[in-house]
Design a protein around this motif. Structure first.
Motif, PDB file in Angstrom:
ATOM      1  N   HIS A   1       4.940   3.144 -42.959  1.00 54.69           N
ATOM      2  CA  HIS A   1       4.222   4.080 -43.821  1.00 54.69           C
ATOM      3  C   HIS A   1       5.136   5.189 -44.346  1.00 54.69           C
ATOM      4  O   HIS A   1       4.645   6.166 -44.925  1.00 54.69           O
ATOM      5  N   GLY A   2       6.404   5.072 -44.118  1.00 51.68           N
ATOM      6  CA  GLY A   2       7.351   6.053 -44.640  1.00 51.68           C
ATOM      7  C   GLY A   2       7.499   7.304 -43.799  1.00 51.68           C
ATOM      8  O   GLY A   2       8.131   8.271 -44.243  1.00 51.68           O
ATOM      9  N   LEU A   3       6.936   7.319 -42.609  1.00 50.75           N
ATOM     10  CA  LEU A   3       7.068   8.481 -41.738  1.00 50.75           C
ATOM     11  C   LEU A   3       8.365   8.370 -40.937  1.00 50.75           C
ATOM     12  O   LEU A   3       8.761   7.278 -40.518  1.00 50.75           O
ATOM     13  N   SER A   4       8.995   9.496 -40.713  1.00 49.63           N
ATOM     14  CA  SER A   4      10.255   9.486 -39.979  1.00 49.63           C
ATOM     15  C   SER A   4      10.025   9.815 -38.505  1.00 49.63           C
ATOM     16  O   SER A   4       9.123  10.584 -38.154  1.00 49.63           O
ATOM     17  N   VAL A   5      10.868   9.217 -37.648  1.00 50.74           N
ATOM     18  CA  VAL A   5      10.851   9.472 -36.206  1.00 50.74           C
ATOM     19  C   VAL A   5      12.248   9.961 -35.817  1.00 50.74           C
ATOM     20  O   VAL A   5      13.249   9.287 -36.109  1.00 50.74           O
ATOM     21  N   PRO A   6      12.360  11.164 -35.273  1.00 52.79           N
ATOM     22  CA  PRO A   6      11.273  12.030 -34.810  1.00 52.79           C
ATOM     23  C   PRO A   6      10.859  13.119 -35.798  1.00 52.79           C
ATOM     24  O   PRO A   6      10.073  13.993 -35.419  1.00 52.79           O
ATOM     25  N   GLY A   7      11.366  13.092 -37.032  1.00 51.55           N
ATOM     26  CA  GLY A   7      11.077  14.174 -37.967  1.00 51.55           C
ATOM     27  C   GLY A   7       9.600  14.446 -38.130  1.00 51.55           C
ATOM     28  O   GLY A   7       9.120  15.566 -37.896  1.00 51.55           O
ATOM     29  N   ASP A   8       8.845  13.435 -38.557  1.00 49.76           N
ATOM     30  CA  ASP A   8       7.402  13.609 -38.730  1.00 49.76           C
ATOM     31  C   ASP A   8       6.647  13.454 -37.408  1.00 49.76           C
ATOM     32  O   ASP A   8       5.716  14.220 -37.122  1.00 49.76           O
ATOM     33  N   VAL A   9       7.031  12.467 -36.643  1.00 52.58           N
ATOM     34  CA  VAL A   9       6.338  12.169 -35.380  1.00 52.58           C
ATOM     35  C   VAL A   9       7.387  11.813 -34.329  1.00 52.58           C
ATOM     36  O   VAL A   9       8.161  10.864 -34.518  1.00 52.58           O
ATOM     37  N   ALA A  10       7.421  12.561 -33.248  1.00 47.08           N
ATOM     38  CA  ALA A  10       8.263  12.207 -32.106  1.00 47.08           C
ATOM     39  C   ALA A  10       7.485  11.227 -31.228  1.00 47.08           C
ATOM     40  O   ALA A  10       6.305  11.437 -30.948  1.00 47.08           O
TER      41      ALA A  10
ATOM     42  N   ALA B   1      12.077  -2.947 -24.346  1.00 47.20           N
ATOM     43  CA  ALA B   1      11.560  -2.271 -25.543  1.00 47.20           C
ATOM     44  C   ALA B   1      12.616  -1.413 -26.218  1.00 47.20           C
ATOM     45  O   ALA B   1      12.296  -0.612 -27.089  1.00 47.20           O
ATOM     46  N   TRP B   2      13.863  -1.582 -25.843  1.00 48.47           N
ATOM     47  CA  TRP B   2      14.896  -0.692 -26.362  1.00 48.47           C
ATOM     48  C   TRP B   2      15.728  -1.332 -27.466  1.00 48.47           C
ATOM     49  O   TRP B   2      16.824  -0.882 -27.776  1.00 48.47           O
ATOM     50  N   GLY B   3      15.214  -2.378 -28.081  1.00 46.44           N
ATOM     51  CA  GLY B   3      16.006  -3.080 -29.077  1.00 46.44           C
ATOM     52  C   GLY B   3      15.785  -2.616 -30.502  1.00 46.44           C
ATOM     53  O   GLY B   3      16.337  -3.191 -31.428  1.00 46.44           O
ATOM     54  N   GLY B   4      14.979  -1.583 -30.705  1.00 52.46           N
ATOM     55  CA  GLY B   4      14.689  -1.113 -32.059  1.00 52.46           C
ATOM     56  C   GLY B   4      15.830  -0.302 -32.633  1.00 52.46           C
ATOM     57  O   GLY B   4      16.831   0.004 -31.972  1.00 52.46           O
ATOM     58  N   THR B   5      15.671   0.079 -33.886  1.00 51.84           N
ATOM     59  CA  THR B   5      16.714   0.853 -34.564  1.00 51.84           C
ATOM     60  C   THR B   5      16.763   2.301 -34.085  1.00 51.84           C
ATOM     61  O   THR B   5      17.766   2.980 -34.269  1.00 51.84           O
ATOM     62  N   ILE B   6      15.667   2.774 -33.484  1.00 57.55           N
ATOM     63  CA  ILE B   6      15.611   4.144 -32.978  1.00 57.55           C
ATOM     64  C   ILE B   6      15.484   4.103 -31.462  1.00 57.55           C
ATOM     65  O   ILE B   6      14.445   3.686 -30.938  1.00 57.55           O
ATOM     66  N   PRO B   7      16.532   4.485 -30.725  1.00 56.38           N
ATOM     67  CA  PRO B   7      16.461   4.463 -29.260  1.00 56.38           C
ATOM     68  C   PRO B   7      15.292   5.299 -28.744  1.00 56.38           C
ATOM     69  O   PRO B   7      15.021   6.385 -29.232  1.00 56.38           O
ATOM     70  N   LEU B   8      14.614   4.756 -27.733  1.00 59.52           N
ATOM     71  CA  LEU B   8      13.342   5.313 -27.276  1.00 59.52           C
ATOM     72  C   LEU B   8      13.528   6.220 -26.062  1.00 59.52           C
ATOM     73  O   LEU B   8      14.108   5.819 -25.045  1.00 59.52           O
ATOM     74  N   THR B   9      13.009   7.446 -26.169  1.00 61.02           N
ATOM     75  CA  THR B   9      12.925   8.324 -25.006  1.00 61.02           C
ATOM     76  C   THR B   9      11.931   7.741 -24.018  1.00 61.02           C
ATOM     77  O   THR B   9      10.880   7.222 -24.406  1.00 61.02           O
ATOM     78  N   SER B  10      12.243   7.827 -22.715  1.00 58.68           N
ATOM     79  CA  SER B  10      11.334   7.290 -21.714  1.00 58.68           C
ATOM     80  C   SER B  10      11.511   8.049 -20.407  1.00 58.68           C
ATOM     81  O   SER B  10      12.279   9.002 -20.320  1.00 58.68           O
ATOM     82  N   VAL B  11      10.777   7.606 -19.386  1.00 55.27           N
ATOM     83  CA  VAL B  11      10.838   8.225 -18.062  1.00 55.27           C
ATOM     84  C   VAL B  11      11.380   7.202 -17.077  1.00 55.27           C
ATOM     85  O   VAL B  11      10.825   6.106 -16.938  1.00 55.27           O
ATOM     86  N   ARG B  12      12.453   7.548 -16.401  1.00 53.96           N
ATOM     87  CA  ARG B  12      13.099   6.633 -15.470  1.00 53.96           C
ATOM     88  C   ARG B  12      12.209   6.426 -14.239  1.00 53.96           C
ATOM     89  O   ARG B  12      11.790   7.378 -13.579  1.00 53.96           O
ATOM     90  N   MET B  13      11.952   5.152 -13.911  1.00 57.44           N
ATOM     91  CA  MET B  13      11.027   4.815 -12.838  1.00 57.44           C
ATOM     92  C   MET B  13      11.688   4.548 -11.490  1.00 57.44           C
ATOM     93  O   MET B  13      11.011   4.325 -10.496  1.00 57.44           O
ATOM     94  N   ARG B  14      13.017   4.509 -11.429  1.00 57.03           N
ATOM     95  CA  ARG B  14      13.764   4.343 -10.175  1.00 57.03           C
ATOM     96  C   ARG B  14      13.389   3.063  -9.441  1.00 57.03           C
ATOM     97  O   ARG B  14      13.153   3.041  -8.226  1.00 57.03           O
ATOM     98  N   GLY B  15      13.359   1.958 -10.192  1.00 52.72           N
ATOM     99  CA  GLY B  15      12.963   0.685  -9.608  1.00 52.72           C
ATOM    100  C   GLY B  15      13.887   0.206  -8.505  1.00 52.72           C
ATOM    101  O   GLY B  15      13.418  -0.312  -7.473  1.00 52.72           O
ATOM    102  N   GLN B  16      15.199   0.340  -8.684  1.00 51.20           N
ATOM    103  CA  GLN B  16      16.115  -0.134  -7.646  1.00 51.20           C
ATOM    104  C   GLN B  16      15.940   0.648  -6.353  1.00 51.20           C
ATOM    105  O   GLN B  16      15.969   0.070  -5.254  1.00 51.20           O
ATOM    106  N   ASP B  17      15.734   1.968  -6.474  1.00 54.26           N
ATOM    107  CA  ASP B  17      15.464   2.770  -5.279  1.00 54.26           C
ATOM    108  C   ASP B  17      14.179   2.306  -4.602  1.00 54.26           C
ATOM    109  O   ASP B  17      14.077   2.296  -3.369  1.00 54.26           O
ATOM    110  N   MET B  18      13.180   1.940  -5.411  1.00 54.77           N
ATOM    111  CA  MET B  18      11.912   1.478  -4.859  1.00 54.77           C
ATOM    112  C   MET B  18      12.102   0.187  -4.062  1.00 54.77           C
ATOM    113  O   MET B  18      11.566   0.027  -2.958  1.00 54.77           O
ATOM    114  N   GLY B  19      12.881  -0.749  -4.619  1.00 52.34           N
ATOM    115  CA  GLY B  19      13.128  -2.001  -3.915  1.00 52.34           C
ATOM    116  C   GLY B  19      13.872  -1.799  -2.613  1.00 52.34           C
ATOM    117  O   GLY B  19      13.529  -2.392  -1.581  1.00 52.34           O
TER     118      GLY B  19
END
Length: 334
Positions: free
Chosen positions: A257-266, A276-294
Motif C-alpha cells: 500500500h506504499g507505506l514505509s517501515v518503520p517510517g509510517d509504521v514500525a 521469518a527473517w528473510g524479508g527485505t526489512i530485518p525484523l525486530t524481535s524478542v530473544r527467547m533463549r531457546g538453547q538455554d531452555m534446552g
C-alpha cells in the motif's frame, strides 16, 4: 511385582510377560494382571536405575513445531547438554497436534527412555499423568502449568510482551496495535498481557488489538491489510505481532500500500523465529533463549533421575531480551 502376582493369582513371570511381552499372555490373564496393577497402584519406576546402570542413555524431546526456530534452538541446547553426559537425544515433532504429541509420548514411554522433555501447546497434565504411571520422568518446557508435580523451564512471555511495548513507546510510537489470536495459547495470552501493561504505564498511548485465526503468514497478511486501510490520522504507528511470521507478513502487506517501515509504521515480532527473517526489512524481535531452555531442561531431568523419590520439583524462568533491527529503528539505528 510379587504383590501384583499374588493379587492376580499368577506367577511373577506372568506379570513380567504382561509388562514386557503381552503377546505371550492370554487376554483374560492380561486383563486380570492389569486389574491388579490398578488396584495396587503399582508403577514401575526404573528410570533412575537405567541411568545409573547405563542401560538407557537416551532422552526424548517432543516439540510442537519444528518449523519454529525456537524449538530448533531448544533441541540444540538439549543436544549440547546431553552430549556432555555421553547421552543421546531423540527428537519428535507434534506439529501442533495434541493427539500426535500423546502418541510420541507413548512411544517414548514404551522405549523406556531415561526421561522426556516436553514442549506442549496446551496444558499437558493428562499426558504427564500417563507418563508417570509408566515411571517416566518428564520436564515441561516453554509452558507455565498450574500444577506443581513436575519441573519446568520457561521464558517469561509476559516480560517479552512488555519489552516489545516499551520499545515502541520509547521510540515515540503512541498508537500501538497488538496482532495475535488464539488467546488460549499461553504465550499469546502472556505477551498480550505484557503489552497491555506497557501501554497502561504510558499516558497518551493507545492500543488496539487485532485478532487472527492462526499465527501464520496468511493471518499476518490479512492484519496488514486492515492496518493499511485505516486513515493516516488513526492508523497504528507501531505494531507488535505475537509471532515473527505474523510480523513479516504485516510488513509485506502494508508495503504493498506504499507505506514505509518503520517510517509510517514500525513493526516487530515477538518470538525470535529465524524463519521469518528473510524479508527485505530485518525484523525486530524478542530473544527467547531457546538453547538455554534446552540445557536447563536436561539439567532438571538429570537431577530428578538422580534424586528419585527425594527430588523436589522446581521451575526455572528465563528472562527474554529485545533485539532491535531495521523494522523499528531504521537502517541507521541498527
Amino acid at each position: 511385582m510379587a504383590d501384583v502376582a499374588r493379587t492376580a493369582g499368577v506367577s511373577v513371570g506372568t506379570v513380567s510377560h504382561v509388562l514386557n511381552h503381552p503377546d505371550r499372555v492370554r487376554e483374560a490373564t492380561r486383563l486380570r494382571v492389569l486389574g491388579a496393577i490398578d488396584q495396587l497402584g503399582f508403577v514401575r519406576n526404573s528410570n533412575a536405575s537405567f541411568l545409573a546402570a547405563g542401560e538407557n542413555r537416551t532422552i526424548g524431546l517432543i516439540v510442537i513445531d519444528i518449523g519454529n526456530s525456537l524449538f530448533v534452538d531448544i533441541a540444540r541446547g538439549a543436544q549440547h547438554r546431553v552430549g556432555h553426559e555421553t547421552m543421546s537425544l531423540l527428537l519428535a515433532n507434534s506439529d501442533n497436534d495434541d493427539a500426535l504429541q500423546d502418541r510420541h509420548l507413548d512411544f517414548f514411554n514404551s522405549a523406556r527412555l531415561a526421561g522426556v522433555l516436553l514442549a506442549p501447546m496446551r496444558d499437558p497434565h493428562l499426558a504427564l499423568d500417563r507418563a508417570r504411571r509408566l515411571g517416566t520422568a518428564v520436564v515441561v518446557l516453554n509452558y507455565r502449568s498450574q500444577h506443581d508435580d513436575h519441573c519446568s523451564v520457561l521464558i517469561d512471555n509476559e516480560e517479552a510482551g512488555y519489552l516489545a511495548g516499551r520499545h515502541l513507546i520509547e521510540l515515540g510510537r503512541r498508537r500501538l496495535a497488538f496482532v495475535g489470536g488464539r488467546d488460549e495459547l499461553q504465550p499469546v495470552h502472556d505477551r498480550r498481557t505484557g503489552v497491555r501493561r506497557a501501554v497502561a504505564e504510558s499516558p497518551g498511548t493507545t492500543l488496539v488489538e487485532l485478532a487472527t485465526e492462526n499465527l501464520e503468514a496468511p493471518d499476518g497478511d490479512q492484519a496488514g491489510e486492515q492496518i493499511a486501510d485505516q486513515p493516516a490520522a488513526t492508523r497504528p504507528d507501531g505494531v507488535i505481532a505475537v509471532t515473527d511470521l505474523l510480523g513479516m507478513a504485516i510488513i509485506q502487506a502494508i508495503g504493498r500500500h506504499g507505506l514505509s517501515v518503520p517510517g509510517d509504521v514500525a513493526v516487530m515480532g515477538c518470538d525470535y523465529n529465524s524463519n521469518a527473517w528473510g524479508g527485505t526489512i530485518p525484523l525486530t524481535s524478542v530473544r527467547m533463549r531457546g538453547q538455554d531452555m534446552g540445557r536447563a531442561g536436561v539439567d532438571l531431568l538429570l537431577e530428578e533421575l538422580s534424586a528419585g523419590d527425594d527430588h523436589e520439583h522446581r521451575d526455572v524462568v528465563l528472562r527474554p531480551s529485545l533485539v532491535a533491527r531495521e523494522s523499528t529503528v531504521g537502517r541507521s539505528g541498527t
